[in-house]
Write a protein that holds these residues in place. Structure first.
Motif, PDB file in Angstrom:
ATOM      1  N   MET A 121       1.074   4.371  -2.741  1.00 26.66           N
ATOM      2  CA  MET A 121       0.921   5.770  -2.333  1.00 26.66           C
ATOM      3  C   MET A 121       2.142   6.600  -2.720  1.00 26.66           C
ATOM      4  SD  MET A 121      -1.003   5.667   1.366  1.00 26.66           S
ATOM      5  CE  MET A 121      -1.233   7.435   1.330  1.00 26.66           C
ATOM      6  N   ILE A 177      -6.492   3.875  -3.954  1.00 25.79           N
ATOM      7  CA  ILE A 177      -5.263   4.434  -3.402  1.00 25.79           C
ATOM      8  C   ILE A 177      -4.601   5.360  -4.415  1.00 25.79           C
ATOM      9  CG2 ILE A 177      -2.963   3.889  -2.512  1.00 25.79           C
ATOM     10  CD1 ILE A 177      -4.102   1.210  -1.558  1.00 25.79           C
ATOM     11  N   ALA A 182       1.868   7.248  -6.440  1.00 23.70           N
ATOM     12  CA  ALA A 182       0.892   8.294  -6.716  1.00 23.70           C
ATOM     13  C   ALA A 182       1.443   9.667  -6.339  1.00 23.70           C
ATOM     14  CB  ALA A 182      -0.405   8.009  -5.946  1.00 23.70           C
ATOM     15  N   SER A 183       2.220   9.728  -5.260  1.00 28.77           N
ATOM     16  CA  SER A 183       2.809  11.000  -4.840  1.00 28.77           C
ATOM     17  C   SER A 183       3.795  11.521  -5.874  1.00 28.77           C
ATOM     18  CB  SER A 183       3.502  10.834  -3.485  1.00 28.77           C
ATOM     19  OG  SER A 183       2.598  10.414  -2.486  1.00 28.77           O
ATOM     20  N   VAL A 238      -4.774  14.384  -4.456  1.00 29.77           N
ATOM     21  CA  VAL A 238      -4.507  15.132  -3.227  1.00 29.77           C
ATOM     22  C   VAL A 238      -3.127  15.776  -3.292  1.00 29.77           C
ATOM     23  CG1 VAL A 238      -4.269  14.960  -0.726  1.00 29.77           C
ATOM     24  CG2 VAL A 238      -6.003  13.598  -1.908  1.00 29.77           C
ATOM     25  N   VAL A 239      -2.122  14.984  -3.697  1.00 23.66           N
ATOM     26  CA  VAL A 239      -0.757  15.505  -3.785  1.00 23.66           C
ATOM     27  C   VAL A 239      -0.673  16.613  -4.824  1.00 23.66           C
ATOM     28  CG1 VAL A 239       1.638  14.916  -4.327  1.00 23.66           C
ATOM     29  CG2 VAL A 239       0.228  13.326  -3.019  1.00 23.66           C
ATOM     30  N   LEU A 270      -5.875   7.384  -6.341  1.00 25.41           N
ATOM     31  CA  LEU A 270      -6.479   8.712  -6.344  1.00 25.41           C
ATOM     32  C   LEU A 270      -5.782   9.658  -5.371  1.00 25.41           C
ATOM     33  CD1 LEU A 270     -10.270   7.779  -6.531  1.00 25.41           C
ATOM     34  CD2 LEU A 270      -8.799   8.604  -8.367  1.00 25.41           C
ATOM     35  N   PHE A 271      -4.883   9.124  -4.545  1.00 25.54           N
ATOM     36  CA  PHE A 271      -4.077   9.973  -3.665  1.00 25.54           C
ATOM     37  C   PHE A 271      -3.263  10.967  -4.490  1.00 25.54           C
ATOM     38  CE2 PHE A 271      -0.217  10.564  -0.933  1.00 25.54           C
ATOM     39  CZ  PHE A 271      -0.857  11.217   0.114  1.00 25.54           C
ATOM     40  N   GLU A 272      -3.044  10.627  -5.761  1.00 31.03           N
ATOM     41  CA  GLU A 272      -2.332  11.541  -6.656  1.00 31.03           C
ATOM     42  C   GLU A 272      -3.027  12.898  -6.744  1.00 31.03           C
ATOM     43  OE1 GLU A 272      -1.231  11.953 -11.412  1.00 31.03           O
ATOM     44  OE2 GLU A 272      -2.026  10.077 -10.626  1.00 31.03           O
ATOM     45  N   ARG A 324      -9.008  -1.858  -4.486  1.00 27.64           N
ATOM     46  CA  ARG A 324      -8.382  -1.044  -3.437  1.00 27.64           C
ATOM     47  C   ARG A 324      -7.228  -0.217  -4.011  1.00 27.64           C
ATOM     48  NH1 ARG A 324      -4.955  -3.487   1.588  1.00 27.64           N
ATOM     49  NH2 ARG A 324      -4.377  -1.520   2.564  1.00 27.64           N
ATOM     50  N   THR A 344       0.829  -1.203   0.000  1.00 31.16           N
ATOM     51  CA  THR A 344       0.000   0.000   0.000  1.00 31.16           C
ATOM     52  C   THR A 344       0.862   1.250   0.000  1.00 31.16           C
ATOM     53  OG1 THR A 344      -1.793  -1.130   1.183  1.00 31.16           O
ATOM     54  CG2 THR A 344      -1.752   1.284   1.287  1.00 31.16           C
ATOM     55  N   GLY A 378       1.921  12.956  -8.683  1.00 29.92           N
ATOM     56  CA  GLY A 378       1.247  14.194  -8.319  1.00 29.92           C
ATOM     57  C   GLY A 378       2.184  15.380  -8.193  1.00 29.92           C
TER      58      GLY A 378
END
Length: 321
Positions: free
Chosen positions: A15, A251, A18-19, A257-258, A253-255, A247, A11, A22
């Motif tokens: 993340m 996760i 994705a960061s 947010v960043v 989609l955290f991109e 799942r 996980t 982003g």
């Protein structure tokens, strides 16, 4: 406790991936400020990433038989790469990214025609929700018809469509070329992005290239991005192989947010109410798509085989720059 920590590594890998995606728009803008255009940056960083994969994983790269899906995948990856890079350099980062994330709508359509998967009413409704979010985000009384307002937004939209096509073609490749290793797929994607962007750069007015100290900084940025993106790709593959597909796609989609935080802190871009509302619809469509496919088999099913599982696992194959 040790098992819990060990199970959390996949996980965390997703993340972190994705960061990176982003935040990657910022060094691209630094390259643009140094005189490296979007097409050149896309070509150079993709070539560096492809070279890194071929060198580090050369023993895993196996010769496979020819199939039309390989050049098609390379081309789709090239459009994805260049559209994202050019759009984030010249446009508002969040708007470009949200248009990119219309992927569920395009994936449903492409899977229907290329993989011959049944387009259900549920899939059509989720596609409509994504498109409604885009229309809400783009609409204004002054402009009328809710279409992308500039070339950067069109580039983001095209990149999202091509990314959906890449997902479908990767699933197609897994069926017609079952012996194709992930490393070969990664090299194909980055190689296609490098070739496509190199050709596109021939049609772009080139500013004066970096010179002196700027040339050294630009070279370090290109090599650093290539290394980071290739490593990030393999890192995310590690996570996607060990986390359920529904799942993993949430996760990823955290991109968003960043990206929102980095665009606010580094570029002073603050989304308005319409952007948040439209983006919420797009994200909701992605989450619902993952939730609805959470228990479906990956293959051999009549109900959208693979679309809810395998194609979502391919998000880690994204060749961003």
């Amino acid at each position: 406790m040790n098992d819990r920590i060990r199970n959390g590594w996949p996980t965390l890998a997703i993340m972190l991936g994705a960061s990176v995606w982003g935040f990657v728009w910022y060094p691209l803008r630094l390259l643009a400020a140094l005189g490296v255009t979007g097409t050149a940056a896309s070509a150079l960083t993709s070539a560096a990433a492809c070279g890194f994969v071929l060198i580090v994983r050369r023993r895993a790269i196996a010769t496979i038989r020819w199939h039309w899906v390989l050049p098609a995948l390379a081309f789709a990856a090239g459009v994805t790469n260049l559209g994202f890079v050019w759009g984030t350099i010249h446009g508002e980062v969040m708007r470009v990214l949200l248009l990119f994330y219309l992927t569920p709508a395009w994936t449903a359509l492409f899977a229907h025609f290329i993989l011959h998967e049944r387009l259900t009413w549920t899939g059509a409704a989720l596609a409509a929700l994504s498109l409604m979010g885009a229309m809400l985000m783009l609409w204004s009384p002054q402009l009328g018809l809710p279409l992308p307002g500039n070339l950067a937004e069109w580039a983001g939209l095209a990149a999202g469509m091509s990314f959906a096509m890449s997902n479908v073609l990767i699933l197609k490749a897994s069926r017609v070329l079952p012996g194709m290793k992930p490393e070969m797929r990664t090299a194909t994607i980055f190689g296609g992005a490098a070739i496509f962007s190199s050709v596109a750069s021939l049609f772009e007015a080139m500013p004066a290239p970096p010179a002196g100290a700027h040339l050294g900084v630009a070279a370090l940025l290109v090599l650093g991005l290539g290394f980071a993106l290739a490593s990030n790709n393999m890192l995310v593959q590690y996570g996607l192989a060990r986390v359920p597909a529904n799942r993993a796609s949430i996760i990823m989609l955290f991109e968003i947010v960043v990206t929102a935080l980095s665009a606010w802190l580094l570029a002073g871009e603050v989304p308005g109410a319409r952007e948040w509302a439209g983006g919420g619809c797009i994200v909701l469509a992605s989450v619902l798509s993952s939730w609805l496919h959470r228990g479906k088999p990956a293959a051999g099913s009549d109900a959208e085989p693979g679309l809810g599982d395998d194609s979502k696992r391919q998000d880690g194959q994204r060749a961003m720059v």
